[in-house]
Scaffold this motif. Structure first.
Motif, PDB file in Angstrom:
ATOM      1  N   VAL A  26       0.834  -1.205   0.000  1.00 31.06           N
ATOM      2  CA  VAL A  26       0.000   0.000   0.000  1.00 31.06           C
ATOM      3  C   VAL A  26       0.864   1.247   0.000  1.00 31.06           C
ATOM      4  O   VAL A  26       0.613   2.202  -0.758  1.00 31.06           O
ATOM      5  CB  VAL A  26      -0.955  -0.010   1.214  1.00 31.06           C
ATOM      6  N   ALA A  27       1.900   1.276   0.848  1.00 36.49           N
ATOM      7  CA  ALA A  27       2.769   2.451   0.916  1.00 36.49           C
ATOM      8  C   ALA A  27       3.508   2.674  -0.398  1.00 36.49           C
ATOM      9  O   ALA A  27       3.689   3.815  -0.833  1.00 36.49           O
ATOM     10  CB  ALA A  27       3.766   2.297   2.070  1.00 36.49           C
ATOM     11  N   ALA A  28       3.921   1.595  -1.050  1.00 40.23           N
ATOM     12  CA  ALA A  28       4.618   1.735  -2.329  1.00 40.23           C
ATOM     13  C   ALA A  28       3.686   2.280  -3.399  1.00 40.23           C
ATOM     14  O   ALA A  28       4.110   3.061  -4.262  1.00 40.23           O
ATOM     15  CB  ALA A  28       5.201   0.392  -2.750  1.00 40.23           C
ATOM     16  N   SER A  29       2.416   1.865  -3.363  1.00 38.78           N
ATOM     17  CA  SER A  29       1.467   2.360  -4.362  1.00 38.78           C
ATOM     18  C   SER A  29       1.115   3.824  -4.135  1.00 38.78           C
ATOM     19  O   SER A  29       0.823   4.558  -5.090  1.00 38.78           O
ATOM     20  CB  SER A  29       0.199   1.512  -4.342  1.00 38.78           C
ATOM     21  N   LEU A  30       1.148   4.263  -2.877  1.00 37.73           N
ATOM     22  CA  LEU A  30       0.815   5.650  -2.556  1.00 37.73           C
ATOM     23  C   LEU A  30       2.014   6.580  -2.667  1.00 37.73           C
ATOM     24  O   LEU A  30       1.851   7.786  -2.863  1.00 37.73           O
ATOM     25  CB  LEU A  30       0.240   5.735  -1.138  1.00 37.73           C
ATOM     26  N   GLY A  31       3.215   6.029  -2.493  1.00 35.06           N
ATOM     27  CA  GLY A  31       4.419   6.852  -2.548  1.00 35.06           C
ATOM     28  C   GLY A  31       4.983   7.097  -1.162  1.00 35.06           C
ATOM     29  O   GLY A  31       4.280   6.958  -0.151  1.00 35.06           O
ATOM     30  N   PRO A  32       6.269   7.462  -1.067  1.00 36.56           N
ATOM     31  CA  PRO A  32       6.907   7.689   0.239  1.00 36.56           C
ATOM     32  C   PRO A  32       6.260   8.861   0.971  1.00 36.56           C
ATOM     33  O   PRO A  32       5.682   9.765   0.365  1.00 36.56           O
ATOM     34  CB  PRO A  32       8.360   7.994  -0.125  1.00 36.56           C
ATOM     35  N   GLY A  33       6.383   8.830   2.292  1.00 31.52           N
ATOM     36  CA  GLY A  33       5.846   9.905   3.121  1.00 31.52           C
ATOM     37  C   GLY A  33       5.158   9.337   4.346  1.00 31.52           C
ATOM     38  O   GLY A  33       4.565   8.248   4.296  1.00 31.52           O
ATOM     39  N   LEU A  34       5.243  10.055   5.451  1.00 36.37           N
ATOM     40  CA  LEU A  34       4.629   9.585   6.688  1.00 36.37           C
ATOM     41  C   LEU A  34       3.120   9.484   6.568  1.00 36.37           C
ATOM     42  O   LEU A  34       2.499   8.582   7.142  1.00 36.37           O
ATOM     43  CB  LEU A  34       5.012  10.514   7.847  1.00 36.37           C
ATOM     44  N   GLU A  35       2.492  10.421   5.849  1.00 36.77           N
ATOM     45  CA  GLU A  35       1.041  10.378   5.707  1.00 36.77           C
ATOM     46  C   GLU A  35       0.601   9.113   4.968  1.00 36.77           C
ATOM     47  O   GLU A  35      -0.346   8.434   5.393  1.00 36.77           O
ATOM     48  CB  GLU A  35       0.533  11.614   4.978  1.00 36.77           C
ATOM     49  N   ASN A  36       1.276   8.788   3.885  1.00 35.23           N
ATOM     50  CA  ASN A  36       0.939   7.577   3.140  1.00 35.23           C
ATOM     51  C   ASN A  36       1.246   6.319   3.944  1.00 35.23           C
ATOM     52  O   ASN A  36       0.510   5.328   3.866  1.00 35.23           O
ATOM     53  CB  ASN A  36       1.699   7.555   1.808  1.00 35.23           C
ATOM     54  N   ALA A  37       2.333   6.356   4.712  1.00 33.47           N
ATOM     55  CA  ALA A  37       2.633   5.214   5.577  1.00 33.47           C
ATOM     56  C   ALA A  37       1.552   5.031   6.627  1.00 33.47           C
ATOM     57  O   ALA A  37       1.182   3.896   6.966  1.00 33.47           O
ATOM     58  CB  ALA A  37       3.999   5.420   6.240  1.00 33.47           C
ATOM     59  N   ALA A  38       1.016   6.141   7.149  1.00 38.93           N
ATOM     60  CA  ALA A  38      -0.066   6.052   8.143  1.00 38.93           C
ATOM     61  C   ALA A  38      -1.310   5.433   7.526  1.00 38.93           C
ATOM     62  O   ALA A  38      -1.981   4.598   8.156  1.00 38.93           O
ATOM     63  CB  ALA A  38      -0.381   7.447   8.696  1.00 38.93           C
ATOM     64  N   ILE A  39      -1.640   5.813   6.295  1.00 34.66           N
ATOM     65  CA  ILE A  39      -2.799   5.213   5.617  1.00 34.66           C
ATOM     66  C   ILE A  39      -2.598   3.711   5.447  1.00 34.66           C
ATOM     67  O   ILE A  39      -3.513   2.914   5.680  1.00 34.66           O
ATOM     68  CB  ILE A  39      -3.018   5.898   4.251  1.00 34.66           C
ATOM     69  N   ALA A  40      -1.388   3.330   5.051  1.00 31.71           N
ATOM     70  CA  ALA A  40      -1.097   1.908   4.874  1.00 31.71           C
ATOM     71  C   ALA A  40      -1.255   1.143   6.182  1.00 31.71           C
ATOM     72  O   ALA A  40      -1.797   0.027   6.206  1.00 31.71           O
ATOM     73  CB  ALA A  40       0.321   1.739   4.323  1.00 31.71           C
ATOM     74  N   MET A  41      -0.803   1.734   7.283  1.00 33.09           N
ATOM     75  CA  MET A  41      -0.887   1.044   8.566  1.00 33.09           C
ATOM     76  C   MET A  41      -2.327   0.960   9.083  1.00 33.09           C
ATOM     77  O   MET A  41      -2.705  -0.020   9.726  1.00 33.09           O
ATOM     78  CB  MET A  41       0.024   1.728   9.586  1.00 33.09           C
TER      79      MET A  41
END
Length: 281
Positions: free
Chosen positions: A136-151
């Motif tokens: 999910v994070a790779a599809s959204l791109g780097p960044g804490l916000e995208n990592a939070a969505i993935a988690m």
């Protein structure tokens, strides 16, 4: 003093639920929560400023040395709490809110709606958490916000399944049947008579998951899918340290920070379990 008076005296001095591990956990978490607020005050240097020569070992000027760019590792470690802990809290709050609501509706309404929710939960949980978060994070791109969505996507099914199990058990109790017989509406039964009795395991799990979310966020940052440079985030700092094999101090500070935070939340979760679960007595 008699043997019978010892437990009473102990309870007067220390709450019975405050065990040594929980006290240690509270102290650790309180320290890092203070760093979230006070890091700009207590950190000796700006975390982005080049304050010394590169890869300088620990000294009186730089207690944890400097990194490959000459930035103070201690300051960056303290500022790392500003990014790692709030993200973990936001992720757990969102996962609990979304997952618990869907789990409660699935368990109470049942039928086709409940089955559809649980099949979605089963599909999500069939993937390894780290692998799903990476995808999910790779599809959204780097960044804490995208990592939070993935988690959040990784964690909400856990709370949905846990809440559903609680609702299925509580809805069969006598006080719920009495409320149904009295003509209470279904929303009133769910939100007043069922959900208040379902939050104990959710609270315990959420407390312990805070540490696991911090660990997962650091893992995503370590592989470049979380915080982006030059953000002082613990996972990215450890990634920088992994590239400097002989400069152990670069990764030491953030590594100890992650270790202590995870242990602190686990200790608190164990203490809450002992306090809130009557079967543990």
């Amino acid at each position: 003093m008699t043997d019978q008076s010892l437990p009473l005296a102990r309870r007067l001095l220390v709450p019975y639920w405050l065990t040594l591990p929980m006290a240690i956990g509270l102290a650790i978490v309180l320290f890092w929560l203070l760093m979230v607020v006070l890091a700009p005050v207590v950190a000796p240097y700006d975390p982005l400023e080049l304050v010394g020569r590169r890869l300088q070992p620990p000294s009186w000027q730089h207690w944890l040395g400097t990194d490959a760019l000459g930035r103070d590792v201690l300051s960056r470690t303290l500022f790392g709490a500003l990014h790692s802990i709030p993200i973990a809290v936001i992720v757990v709050v969102l996962a609990v809110s979304f997952g618990a609501l869907l789990g409660a509706l699935s368990g109470y309404i049942g039928g086709l709606f409940g089955s559809a929710i649980m099949r979605l939960v089963d599909v999500t949980l069939s993937f390894p958490p780290m692998l799903l978060a990476m995808a999910v994070a790779a599809s959204l791109g780097p960044g804490l916000e995208n990592a939070a969505i993935a988690m959040v996507i990784v964690w909400w099914p856990v709370y949905a399944r846990l809440m559903r199990a609680q609702v299925l058990e509580v809805r069969e109790r006598e006080h719920v049947e009495a409320a149904i017989a009295a003509g209470a509406s279904r929303p009133r039964i769910l939100f007043k008579h069922i959900l208040p009795l379902c939050w104990t395991p959710i609270l315990i799990s959420a407390t312990m998951d805070l540490g696991q979310v911090i660990l997962l966020a650091a893992s995503l940052s370590f592989i470049g899918l979380g915080a982006t440079p030059p953000t002082p985030e613990w996972g990215s700092m450890i990634s920088d340290g992994a590239q400097q094999f002989y400069s152990w101090w670069v990764a030491f500070g953030p590594g100890v920070a992650i270790l202590t935070v995870v242990l602190g939340f686990n200790f608190i979760g164990d203490g809450l379990h002992d306090y809130l679960d009557p079967r543990s007595e």
